[in-house]
Scaffold this motif. Structure first.
Motif, mmCIF file in Angstrom:
data_model
loop_
_atom_site.group_PDB
_atom_site.id
_atom_site.type_symbol
_atom_site.label_atom_id
_atom_site.label_comp_id
_atom_site.label_asym_id
_atom_site.label_seq_id
_atom_site.Cartn_x
_atom_site.Cartn_y
_atom_site.Cartn_z
ATOM 1 N N ARG A 102 8.884 10.323 7.092
ATOM 2 C CA ARG A 102 7.409 9.901 6.776
ATOM 3 C C ARG A 102 7.175 8.518 5.936
ATOM 4 N NH1 ARG A 102 7.273 15.751 3.373
ATOM 5 N NH2 ARG A 102 9.207 14.617 2.479
ATOM 6 N N ARG A 103 5.980 8.003 6.181
ATOM 7 C CA ARG A 103 5.731 6.691 5.739
ATOM 8 C C ARG A 103 5.475 6.907 4.240
ATOM 9 N NH1 ARG A 103 2.891 1.334 8.065
ATOM 10 N NH2 ARG A 103 3.869 2.305 9.892
ATOM 11 N N LEU A 104 6.005 6.054 3.357
ATOM 12 C CA LEU A 104 5.782 6.031 2.005
ATOM 13 C C LEU A 104 4.794 4.893 1.705
ATOM 14 C CD1 LEU A 104 9.472 6.897 0.359
ATOM 15 C CD2 LEU A 104 7.619 8.353 1.040
ATOM 16 N N SER A 105 5.247 3.953 2.167
ATOM 17 C CA SER A 105 4.510 2.754 1.822
ATOM 18 C C SER A 105 4.687 1.335 2.711
ATOM 19 C CB SER A 105 5.043 2.036 0.427
ATOM 20 O OG SER A 105 6.157 1.651 0.279
ATOM 21 N N THR A 106 3.773 0.480 2.827
ATOM 22 C CA THR A 106 3.662 -0.621 3.780
ATOM 23 C C THR A 106 3.613 -1.872 2.945
ATOM 24 O OG1 THR A 106 2.637 0.770 5.443
ATOM 25 C CG2 THR A 106 2.613 -1.678 5.620
ATOM 26 N N VAL A 107 4.610 -2.751 3.119
ATOM 27 C CA VAL A 107 4.549 -3.894 2.253
ATOM 28 C C VAL A 107 4.530 -5.030 3.500
ATOM 29 C CG1 VAL A 107 6.167 -5.302 0.608
ATOM 30 C CG2 VAL A 107 6.184 -3.005 0.533
ATOM 31 N N ARG A 108 3.805 -6.139 2.937
ATOM 32 C CA ARG A 108 3.797 -7.428 3.658
ATOM 33 C C ARG A 108 4.022 -8.549 2.933
ATOM 34 N NH1 ARG A 108 -1.568 -8.444 5.314
ATOM 35 N NH2 ARG A 108 -1.609 -10.241 3.885
ATOM 36 N N GLY A 117 7.137 -18.973 12.034
ATOM 37 C CA GLY A 117 6.623 -20.188 12.390
ATOM 38 C C GLY A 117 7.416 -21.288 11.774
ATOM 39 N N LYS A 118 7.011 -22.489 11.965
ATOM 40 C CA LYS A 118 7.770 -23.741 11.489
ATOM 41 C C LYS A 118 7.752 -23.752 10.002
ATOM 42 C CE LYS A 118 7.353 -26.514 15.497
ATOM 43 N NZ LYS A 118 6.795 -27.821 16.032
ATOM 44 N N THR A 119 6.659 -23.376 9.368
ATOM 45 C CA THR A 119 6.460 -23.464 7.808
ATOM 46 C C THR A 119 6.262 -22.099 7.252
ATOM 47 O OG1 THR A 119 4.334 -24.186 7.890
ATOM 48 C CG2 THR A 119 5.795 -25.853 7.848
ATOM 49 N N LEU A 120 5.894 -21.065 7.857
ATOM 50 C CA LEU A 120 5.545 -19.804 7.308
ATOM 51 C C LEU A 120 6.065 -18.709 8.353
ATOM 52 C CD1 LEU A 120 1.841 -20.165 6.429
ATOM 53 C CD2 LEU A 120 3.618 -20.299 4.685
ATOM 54 N N THR A 121 6.523 -17.549 7.320
ATOM 55 C CA THR A 121 6.963 -16.258 8.338
ATOM 56 C C THR A 121 6.262 -15.433 7.511
ATOM 57 O OG1 THR A 121 8.394 -15.949 6.715
ATOM 58 C CG2 THR A 121 9.183 -17.068 8.633
ATOM 59 N N THR A 122 5.752 -14.247 8.327
ATOM 60 C CA THR A 122 5.133 -13.053 7.702
ATOM 61 C C THR A 122 5.868 -12.027 8.276
ATOM 62 O OG1 THR A 122 2.885 -14.098 7.460
ATOM 63 C CG2 THR A 122 2.951 -11.732 7.442
ATOM 64 N N HIS A 123 6.169 -10.796 7.436
ATOM 65 C CA HIS A 123 6.895 -9.745 7.872
ATOM 66 C C HIS A 123 6.192 -8.294 7.333
ATOM 67 C CE1 HIS A 123 10.436 -12.681 8.419
ATOM 68 N NE2 HIS A 123 10.803 -11.681 9.166
ATOM 69 N N GLU A 124 6.216 -7.293 8.089
ATOM 70 C CA GLU A 124 5.854 -6.204 7.677
ATOM 71 C C GLU A 124 6.867 -5.329 7.631
ATOM 72 O OE1 GLU A 124 2.329 -3.427 9.153
ATOM 73 O OE2 GLU A 124 3.907 -2.994 10.295
ATOM 74 N N ILE A 125 6.915 -4.640 6.352
ATOM 75 C CA ILE A 125 8.163 -3.551 6.015
ATOM 76 C C ILE A 125 7.503 -2.398 5.778
ATOM 77 C CG2 ILE A 125 10.064 -3.145 4.522
ATOM 78 C CD1 ILE A 125 8.495 -6.728 4.458
ATOM 79 N N VAL A 126 7.908 -1.330 6.559
ATOM 80 C CA VAL A 126 7.680 0.070 6.325
ATOM 81 C C VAL A 126 8.509 0.673 5.793
ATOM 82 C CG1 VAL A 126 6.998 2.266 7.469
ATOM 83 C CG2 VAL A 126 6.012 0.181 8.359
ATOM 84 N N SER A 177 0.921 -1.233 -0.001
ATOM 85 C CA SER A 177 -0.156 -0.052 0.012
ATOM 86 C C SER A 177 0.928 1.187 -0.135
ATOM 87 C CB SER A 177 -0.942 -0.040 1.309
ATOM 88 O OG SER A 177 -1.675 -1.119 1.421
ATOM 89 N N HIS A 178 0.709 2.085 -1.157
ATOM 90 C CA HIS A 178 1.668 3.444 -1.142
ATOM 91 C C HIS A 178 0.662 4.487 -0.584
ATOM 92 C CE1 HIS A 178 4.153 0.570 -3.435
ATOM 93 N NE2 HIS A 178 3.377 0.442 -4.540
ATOM 94 N N ALA A 194 13.775 1.012 4.592
ATOM 95 C CA ALA A 194 12.946 0.168 4.797
ATOM 96 C C ALA A 194 13.305 -0.532 6.155
ATOM 97 C CB ALA A 194 13.191 -0.790 3.756
ATOM 98 N N VAL A 195 12.207 -0.493 7.236
ATOM 99 C CA VAL A 195 12.353 -1.359 8.519
ATOM 100 C C VAL A 195 11.071 -2.632 8.490
ATOM 101 C CG1 VAL A 195 12.268 -1.066 10.883
ATOM 102 C CG2 VAL A 195 13.240 0.870 9.584
ATOM 103 N N CYS A 196 11.888 -3.534 8.372
ATOM 104 C CA CYS A 196 11.269 -5.049 8.539
ATOM 105 C C CYS A 196 11.071 -5.579 9.864
ATOM 106 C CB CYS A 196 11.935 -5.742 7.398
ATOM 107 S SG CYS A 196 11.289 -7.489 7.451
ATOM 108 N N THR A 197 9.600 -5.809 10.189
ATOM 109 C CA THR A 197 9.369 -6.458 11.451
ATOM 110 C C THR A 197 8.673 -7.618 11.277
ATOM 111 O OG1 THR A 197 9.291 -4.173 12.430
ATOM 112 C CG2 THR A 197 8.333 -5.904 13.732
#
Length: 131
Positions: free
Chosen positions: A112-118, A96-105, A76-77, A88-91
């Motif tokens: 100033r936030r330009l976009s959010t990537v997941r 998990g054991k088979t999946l990971t999910t990260h949010e990158i601002v 989302s831009h 870019a800051v990734c959190t």
């Protein structure tokens, strides 16, 4: 077969890795050379730095027995940048054991936030990869 590293696309775009762990990763990228015809950072460049950083962090979590492969990414831009560097800051949201999910601002030099990537990565066993 090289399974890890920044990769040629990230290198061509000038992405610099500043911090890396499974839980948090930080990178920066120049706007110059990564713009669309109107002179602002290309939306795809936001996705490249976000997906790259999320995958790097997921591979830290997966190492040494697994490798992370992206299965979903969205962005989302909310603002544009026309000069300088973006950071870019990734959190990690899920490790998990088979999946990971990260949010990158992704932010500009004025923070100033330009976009959010997941990104969600599937953790695949290394011994199941084809050569």
């Amino acid at each position: 077969m090289k399974l890890r590293g920044l990769g040629p696309l990230a290198e061509k775009m000038g992405i610099e890795l500043l911090e890396l762990s499974a839980e948090r990763a930080v990178a920066r990228m120049p706007v110059e050379g990564n713009t669309q015809p109107l002179g602002v950072l290309h939306g795809g460049a936001h996705v490249v730095i976000g997906e790259s950083l999320g995958s790097f962090a997921a591979n830290v979590w997966a190492h040494p027995t697994h490798v992370a492969v992206g299965i979903e990414v969205n962005a989302s831009h909310s603002r544009s940048a026309s000069s300088g560097y973006v950071t870019a800051v990734c959190t990690a949201l899920v490790l998990g054991k088979t999946l990971t999910t990260h949010e990158i601002v992704i932010s500009d030099e004025q923070d100033r936030r330009l976009s959010t990537v997941r990104i969600t990565n599937f953790l695949r066993p290394v011994d199941q990869l084809r050569s």
